[in-house]
Design an enzyme around this catalytic site. Structure first.
Site, short mmCIF file in Angstrom:
data_model
loop_
_atom_site.label_atom_id
_atom_site.label_comp_id
_atom_site.label_asym_id
_atom_site.label_seq_id
_atom_site.Cartn_x
_atom_site.Cartn_y
_atom_site.Cartn_z
N CYS A 97 0.80 -1.21 -0.18
CA CYS A 97 0.02 0.15 0.09
C CYS A 97 0.92 1.39 0.13
O CYS A 97 2.18 1.27 0.06
CB CYS A 97 -0.89 0.12 1.18
N LEU A 110 -3.85 -1.74 -1.90
CA LEU A 110 -3.38 -2.86 -2.81
C LEU A 110 -3.93 -4.24 -1.94
O LEU A 110 -3.29 -4.87 -1.05
CB LEU A 110 -1.95 -3.03 -3.22
N GLY A 161 2.58 -2.97 4.16
CA GLY A 161 3.46 -4.27 4.59
C GLY A 161 2.60 -5.23 4.81
O GLY A 161 1.43 -5.35 4.35
N GLY A 208 14.66 -13.28 -4.11
CA GLY A 208 15.73 -14.08 -3.49
C GLY A 208 16.52 -12.69 -2.69
O GLY A 208 17.72 -12.88 -2.47
#
Length: 644
Positions: free
Chosen positions: A2, A51, A76, A364
């Site tokens: 977001c 989001l 987050g 990664g």
């Protein structure tokens, strides 16, 4: 994932302009295109762009506690929220959603500023508590998610997910910070806590800031740091088994999603390991995304395909042309301040590809820093052995002289390119490592900057960034020290910045299981010999992954995610580089020495030297200035030269 924004009156309870708050929200629409939410009350305004990832039906923000006295806007994921809910319910808190966001407001009520100690994840949030007249902000331990803030002259505290959010406020001091310019040309990014503007700051990794209305504004508090104890006596076999178990747990936590999920797959060790573990945890084929290059020197797609074939993933590949340099101005707009990692181009493209198929992607990132993967680590350890063999009193004058007189020989075989090594040998460990990672070394920056600008720096050197962190490292182990420095600088300012902006530009959430703080803490207890053994980096990681990945993926030379800058600047971008570096935009700043700019361009384009990295940093600085379109204001004469 977001975008958040907020305003807090630190002195009183003024009402804030709703139109301003909407502009601050709308400018980061890309971070959260699904919906917008606002909260206004005297002395505070909060905005959120969503989001939707978890709790699609009821996870709207700002989100409140039971009586509406505590409100939060959050960017987050809290991966352990399901573990915290019953603990908080046992304390009497009532949950109305299935969102991880709601855990934050109740954890604040239960544990205050220490609530962040309980969160496992990536996060940046702003929380307002009406009863305590308090604004509390926090950023996750490894600074995966960004947090910018500014204290304005009228006592308003503004914060947001991107610098462009703060730039919507007319009172932001947009004078350029000369010290930030020095850091940028040394490192390729502006290091925390600075931004390119004097009026704005970044919250650092593992930091929180608690502001109580009417009281002096405190400095941010560091609530977490990694300590390299290196005191774990575990053997290789047991360490491999425990590492695999920890990786599996970290990946599992990051696979929680109510929207399509996948992974980046570059063909390198880190992303391949993440995909292998995901495949073992998923009943359905994993969605994987790779970028290939039409230049074989930069193309790893065949190795990604080997991993995709082994685990029968739904593998999506797009080939990027080696002349994919149309993103220069796009990147300048994305990053808001100068940013010079050219791998932002392929990162942008792989995020663009991934968003066509998924909303969440695992990456990664973070493996090199924690496992000991960078080639520069091995070079530094070799230099440290040589430095230890000679006393500083002999080493400094001897190698200092050799470093000055030995010719620079980029064209020669590596064995004859000793100038940089001689220069490193004359320095202590911190200065030598800083020297090795600098885009422009200290002597180059001295020539790059005008005499006037050097005067405004007042002797400041970006090396101070590394000195400051080294003083907090609490280790004298050569590898652990530089790993610590990278966790505080390169990982935060370069890698995480690159991935956050590139992914958010496409409304894609990226999760990094190799940056799980519990994993990082455990790895910091292991002796350095398990990370680098002889000339083999990531020794333990590779041993642990041998049952899961092909030998040619694990033990091939590291390629990186690079683009052919040197060729671009002598070929298709030749004129653009010349126009940008020698043009009016840079000249008008008063920062640069025109003669040295001319040297950089001429020497590179003639083939005499490879100045691709310095030229790219200048190209991106020029694009940053043009993107501002007059928004930057002159710096005070006592801090930096005036900018037109």
């Amino acid at each position: 994932m977001c975008g958040i924004a907020g305003l807090f009156d630190t002195r009183g309870k003024r009402d804030f302009d709703r139109a301003l708050m909407q502009r601050m929200s709308d400018v980061q629409h890309h971070r959260g295109p699904d919906e917008a939410g606002y909260h206004f009350e005297p002395g505070v305004a909060l905005a959120h762009r969503r989001l939707s990832i978890i709790d699609l039906a009821t996870g709207q923000q700002p989100l409140f506690n039971e009586d509406g006295s505590v409100a939060v806007v959050f960017n987050g994921e809290i991966y352990n929220f399901q573990e915290l809910v019953p603990e908080l319910e046992a304390l009497g808190h009532v949950f109305h959603t299935r969102s991880d966001t709601e855990v934050i407001v109740h954890a604040w009520e239960a544990w205050g500023e220490d609530c962040v100690q309980r969160f496992r994840g990536m996060f940046a949030f702003g929380l307002h508590d009406r009863k305590r007249d308090t604004l509390f902000m926090a950023r996750d331990r490894l600074a995966v998610k960004p947090m910018f803030y500014a204290l304005l002259e009228d006592g308003t505290l503004a914060f947001g997910s991107e610098l462009k959010v703060l730039m919507q406020h007319p009172a932001l001091d947009r004078r350029m910070d000369a010290l930030a310019v020095e850091e940028y040309f040394a490192l390729g990014y502006v290091a925390e806590p600075r931004t390119i503007f004097l009026g704005a700051k970044k919250l650092g990794p593992g930091e929180s800031l608690c502001i109580r209305r009417g009281l002096p504004i405190p400095e941010p508090r560091q609530y977490w740091d990694v300590e390299f104890t290196l005191d774990n006596n575990i053997g290789l076999a047991d360490a491999s088994a425990e590492l695999t178990a920890r990786l599996r747990e970290s990946v599992r936590l990051r696979m929680i999603s109510e929207v399509p999920l996948g992974a980046f797959l570059s063909g390198g060790v880190d992303s391949s390991a993440v995909v292998a573990i995901m495949a073992g945890l998923s009943d359905a084929p994993v969605n994987t995304c790779s970028i290939g290059f039409d230049d074989p020197k930069f193309n790893e797609s065949e190795f990604a395909q080997k991993v995709a074939d082994r685990y029968r993933t739904n593998h999506f590949v797009e080939t990027v042309k080696s002349d994919d340099f149309d993103l220069i101005d796009t990147l300048a707009a994305l990053y808001d301040e100068p940013y010079a990692d050219s791998s932002a181009i392929p990162t942008y493209r792989v995020c663009q590809l991934a968003r066509k198929h998924v909303t969440v992607a695992l990456s990664g990132d973070g493996g090199d820093e924690s496992f000991g993967g960078y080639r520069r680590y091995r070079m530094h350890l070799m230099e440290e052995k040589m430095r230890a063999a000679l006393p500083q009193g002999l080493r400094q004058p001897l190698f200092g002289l050799l470093g000055r007189v030995y010719p620079k020989a980029d064209w020669a075989p590596r064995v004859f390119r000793a100038k940089t090594t001689f220069q490193a040998m004359a320095r202590d460990a911190v200065e030598a490592y800083f020297h090795s990672v600098s885009l422009l070394r200290g002597d180059m920056r001295a020539r790059l900057f005008s005499a006037h600008f050097r005067g405004q720096l007042g002797g400041y050197d970006a090396l101070d960034v590394f000195r400051r962190h080294a003083a907090q490292a609490r280790t004298d182990d050569p590898l652990a020290l530089i790993q610590y420095l990278d966790l505080k600088t390169y990982l935060v300012g370069d890698i995480n910045t690159k991935v956050d902006r590139a992914s958010m530009a496409h409304s894609l959430e990226v999760r990094e299981p190799l940056m799980d703080h519990e994993l990082v803490e455990w790895l910091a207890t292991l002796p350095s010999g398990l990370k680098i053994q002889g000339n083999e980096g990531k020794y333990l990681f590779k041993k642990a992954m041998e049952p899961y990945l092909p030998h040619e993926v694990l033990y091939r030379p590291k390629m990186g995610f690079a683009v052919p800058l040197a060729r671009w600047f002598r070929g298709p971008l030749k004129q653009r580089v010349r126009d940008a570096v020698l043009g009016e935009t840079l000249a008008a700043t008063g920062i640069f020495n025109r003669e040295y700019l001319q040297h950089l361009v001429d020497a590179h384009q003639s083939g005499a030297r490879d100045y691709s990295a310095p030229l790219w940093s200048l190209l991106m600085f020029e694009a940053f200035l043009r993107n501002l379109d007059g928004a930057v204001k002159p710096a005070p004469e006592s801090v930096a030269p005036a900018l037109a």
